[in-house]
Write a protein that holds these residues in place. Structure first.
Motif, PDB file in Angstrom:
ATOM      1  N   ARG A 144      -5.945  -0.434   5.443  1.00 29.20           N
ATOM      2  CA  ARG A 144      -5.862  -0.898   4.065  1.00 29.20           C
ATOM      3  C   ARG A 144      -7.025  -0.349   3.249  1.00 29.20           C
ATOM      4  NH1 ARG A 144      -6.580  -6.292   3.428  1.00 29.20           N
ATOM      5  NH2 ARG A 144      -5.615  -6.221   1.366  1.00 29.20           N
ATOM      6  N   ASP A 145      -6.704   0.196   2.094  1.00 28.07           N
ATOM      7  CA  ASP A 145      -7.728   0.750   1.224  1.00 28.07           C
ATOM      8  C   ASP A 145      -8.640  -0.353   0.708  1.00 28.07           C
ATOM      9  OD1 ASP A 145      -6.794   3.430   1.276  1.00 28.07           O
ATOM     10  OD2 ASP A 145      -5.192   2.879  -0.123  1.00 28.07           O
ATOM     11  N   THR A 172      -8.636  10.160   6.621  1.00 24.59           N
ATOM     12  CA  THR A 172      -7.964  10.588   5.400  1.00 24.59           C
ATOM     13  C   THR A 172      -7.962  12.110   5.361  1.00 24.59           C
ATOM     14  OG1 THR A 172      -8.723   8.605   4.233  1.00 24.59           O
ATOM     15  CG2 THR A 172      -7.935  10.431   2.883  1.00 24.59           C
ATOM     16  N   LEU A 224     -15.249   0.532  -1.908  1.00 26.36           N
ATOM     17  CA  LEU A 224     -15.153   1.804  -1.191  1.00 26.36           C
ATOM     18  C   LEU A 224     -16.528   2.461  -1.095  1.00 26.36           C
ATOM     19  CD1 LEU A 224     -13.698   4.183   0.117  1.00 26.36           C
ATOM     20  CD2 LEU A 224     -13.152   5.037  -2.171  1.00 26.36           C
ATOM     21  N   GLN A 238     -10.433  -2.658  -1.860  1.00 30.92           N
ATOM     22  CA  GLN A 238      -9.769  -3.178  -3.058  1.00 30.92           C
ATOM     23  C   GLN A 238     -10.305  -2.600  -4.358  1.00 30.92           C
ATOM     24  OE1 GLN A 238     -10.609  -7.279  -1.923  1.00 30.92           O
ATOM     25  NE2 GLN A 238      -8.429  -7.670  -1.618  1.00 30.92           N
ATOM     26  N   GLY A 250       0.820  -1.205   0.000  1.00 27.50           N
ATOM     27  CA  GLY A 250       0.000   0.000   0.000  1.00 27.50           C
ATOM     28  C   GLY A 250       0.851   1.251   0.000  1.00 27.50           C
ATOM     29  N   GLN A 252     -18.519   3.247   2.465  1.00 28.83           N
ATOM     30  CA  GLN A 252     -18.824   4.647   2.767  1.00 28.83           C
ATOM     31  C   GLN A 252     -20.269   4.843   3.211  1.00 28.83           C
ATOM     32  OE1 GLN A 252     -17.517   6.398  -0.957  1.00 28.83           O
ATOM     33  NE2 GLN A 252     -15.722   7.320   0.003  1.00 28.83           N
ATOM     34  N   GLY A 285     -11.814   7.542   2.690  1.00 23.18           N
ATOM     35  CA  GLY A 285     -11.191   6.241   2.444  1.00 23.18           C
ATOM     36  C   GLY A 285     -11.621   5.162   3.407  1.00 23.18           C
ATOM     37  N   LYS A 343      -3.297   9.006   4.251  1.00 24.94           N
ATOM     38  CA  LYS A 343      -3.937   8.264   5.339  1.00 24.94           C
ATOM     39  C   LYS A 343      -3.319   8.697   6.671  1.00 24.94           C
ATOM     40  CE  LYS A 343      -3.325   4.144   3.202  1.00 24.94           C
ATOM     41  NZ  LYS A 343      -3.488   2.683   2.939  1.00 24.94           N
ATOM     42  N   PHE A 350       1.148   5.301   5.501  1.00 25.87           N
ATOM     43  CA  PHE A 350       0.242   6.157   6.278  1.00 25.87           C
ATOM     44  C   PHE A 350       1.008   6.878   7.374  1.00 25.87           C
ATOM     45  CE2 PHE A 350       0.243   1.942   8.222  1.00 25.87           C
ATOM     46  CZ  PHE A 350       0.387   2.202   9.584  1.00 25.87           C
ATOM     47  N   ARG A 388      -8.440   4.825  11.302  1.00 26.38           N
ATOM     48  CA  ARG A 388      -7.893   5.645  10.207  1.00 26.38           C
ATOM     49  C   ARG A 388      -8.791   6.828   9.877  1.00 26.38           C
ATOM     50  NH1 ARG A 388      -7.802   3.808   3.835  1.00 26.38           N
ATOM     51  NH2 ARG A 388      -7.704   5.928   2.986  1.00 26.38           N
ATOM     52  N   ASN A 412     -18.196   5.102   8.754  1.00 28.56           N
ATOM     53  CA  ASN A 412     -17.369   5.678   7.696  1.00 28.56           C
ATOM     54  C   ASN A 412     -18.005   6.921   7.079  1.00 28.56           C
ATOM     55  OD1 ASN A 412     -15.519   3.521   7.982  1.00 28.56           O
ATOM     56  ND2 ASN A 412     -16.824   2.227   6.726  1.00 28.56           N
TER      57      ASN A 412
END
Length: 467
Positions: free
Chosen positions: A93-94, A346, A101, A96, A61, A105, A88, A363, A64, A344, A110
């Motif tokens: 980890r983002d 962003t 995503l 995939q 990745g 969200q 994000g 991140k 961060f 996390r 999130n």
């Protein structure tokens, strides 16, 4: 993605600065949180750039920023306009794919204000005084039953056989999930939180012979989840990877709208405000939050708290002699061994953070395990002290996403320890069996915590055989 070099501020790192990469590696935490490493890193800089190398089958990745102080963690969590949960998601980890995503969200966890504010308001209103009072009365009774079931045995796996059931049963009450379906919650939370751990990733503790029709339909969906071309099961953070849970949540919402009860979920589904009530899709993602965050955090918190006490017999003896110290002891357990390692955010814009140049899109990961032992806030931070005061730990977070379940978590810990500590004499770790921690860089918890105690009325010979 920031370029490694001047843009990240790495030019200020001295040659002697420790390697921060272990903070990303789940295998690090199998032996416990690396507090020595964290302290060394923080001494060099309060914010550290951590690479994300390829490991355990994960692709590399972008890296961060790790936030390691109490003050800066507070700043990040209280400023969602600059440090977003939505851009994000809240995992290092983002996701995939763009579709994954977009899916994550939609979850309240999130989201940022004002979308997050609306859902949180509806949820808070659902925890009515009468609903909370009913839950609290039931929690004490359940804790008494769980300890009574093992008290004459003299040994148990505290993590699996004693404490794990209490949050499951409490969640079933909150959500109106039939008691016989509660082990589905156990499996779902294991698969999400423990997807890095071979034991938890394939969790299948639910007995299909005991479930409701909703559970049976959910199992039919689960049977259709297949490995991809690479031989791996879909990521459990995706809708496809946890399709059985979302199918159950949809059926539960349909049922509760038609036949509401006194549970929190029934109240939530009936709630409405100027912006409208909660949709079935919103409920499905909120169900995820209940089933995973509401279960796993406390399930790890109780064994972790007991482990801390057993590692410090002087503090345990003090608590047993002075039961009124229990509320403060629980706060120290939460500070000393928080179940959540990190969360996390962003960056939405270029910003300075702890002397580092953070760029929009970077991140930013706050480490609860670091903030809770920040020597700028906590005197002798590595000392476990059940009388510590003040104790401004950040285990439940801060700002808009402060844990909604903090009160009920404390109540469950109080009920469980009230029963276990005073009804299981000479409680101690089992010297013949090793505690086992979860393989995860997100949740710090014990999968297994074998303990012994003296059975009242046992003979000397019995006690010799149960050292």
């Amino acid at each position: 993605m920031p370029a490694v070099g001047a843009d990240t501020g790495l030019e200020s790192r001295s040659e002697s600065s420790p390697d921060p990469t272990p903070l990303f590696d789940p295998r690090t935490f199998v032996d416990g949180v690396p507090h020595g490493l964290i302290a060394d890193l923080r001494a060099h800089a309060p914010v550290q750039w951590v690479p994300e190398p390829e490991l355990m089958g994960w692709e590399a990745g972008p890296g961060f920023w790790a936030v390691l102080t109490h003050e800066l963690m507070n700043r990040v969590l209280r400023d969602p306009a600059t440090f977003s949960s939505h851009l994000g998601g809240t995992q290092i980890r983002d996701p995939q794919t763009a579709a994954m995503l977009e899916f994550v969200q939609r979850m309240m966890l999130n989201q940022d204000p004002p979308q997050h504010t609306r859902l949180r308001r509806l949820l808070m209103r659902s925890f009515t005084p009468s609903a909370v009072a009913s839950l609290e009365a039931t929690i004490s009774a359940r804790a008494e039953e769980l300890v009574s079931a093992v008290v004459d045995r003299g040994r148990a796996d505290f993590a699996k056989e004693v404490s794990a059931e209490l949050p499951l049963l409490t969640l079933a009450d909150i959500m109106g999930v039939p008691t016989q379906d509660r082990m589905l919650l156990f499996d779902w939370s294991n698969r999400v939180i423990g997807y890095q751990d071979a034991e938890y990733a394939v969790s299948d503790a639910f007995d299909p012979a005991t479930g409701t029709q909703m559970a049976q339909r959910s199992l039919e969906v689960r049977a259709q989840i297949r490995p991809g071309p690479d031989g791996r099961m879909p990521d459990p953070r995706s809708r496809e990877g946890l399709a059985d849970m979302y199918a159950y949540a949809h059926d539960l919402a349909t049922y509760k709208r038609a036949d509401p009860g006194p549970d929190v979920v029934s109240i939530l589904l009936a709630a409405d405000d100027a912006e409208g009530g909660i949709t079935n899709e919103e409920f499905e993602t909120m169900f995820f939050l209940f089933a995973v965050a509401g279960n796993e955090t406390l399930r790890n918190g109780m064994p972790g708290g007991l482990w801390a006490l057993l590692q410090h017999p002087d503090q345990l003896a003090k608590l047993l002699a002075e039961p009124d110290l229990l509320p403060g002891a629980i706060e120290e357990m939460l500070r000393f061994i928080p179940p959540v390692v990190h969360f996390r955010r962003t960056a939405t814009r270029d910003v300075e953070l702890g002397g580092r140049k953070v760029h929009a899109g970077d991140k930013v990961v706050v480490f609860h395990v670091a903030a809770n032992r920040d020597p700028a806030v906590f005197a002798e931070p590595d000392r476990f002290d059940i009388e510590r005061s003040p104790n401004d730990h950040l285990t439940f977070g801060a700002g808009p996403h402060f844990c909604l379940g903090a009160h009920l978590a404390r109540r469950q810990m109080s009920a469980m320890f009230t029963e276990a500590l005073w009804r299981l004499p000479n409680l101690r770790l089992d010297p013949a069996k090793r505690p086992e921690r979860l393989l995860s860089n997100f949740q710090h918890g014990f999968k297994h915590l074998p303990v012994l105690w003296d059975v009242p009325g046992a003979s000397a010979a019995d006690r010799r055989n149960n050292p």
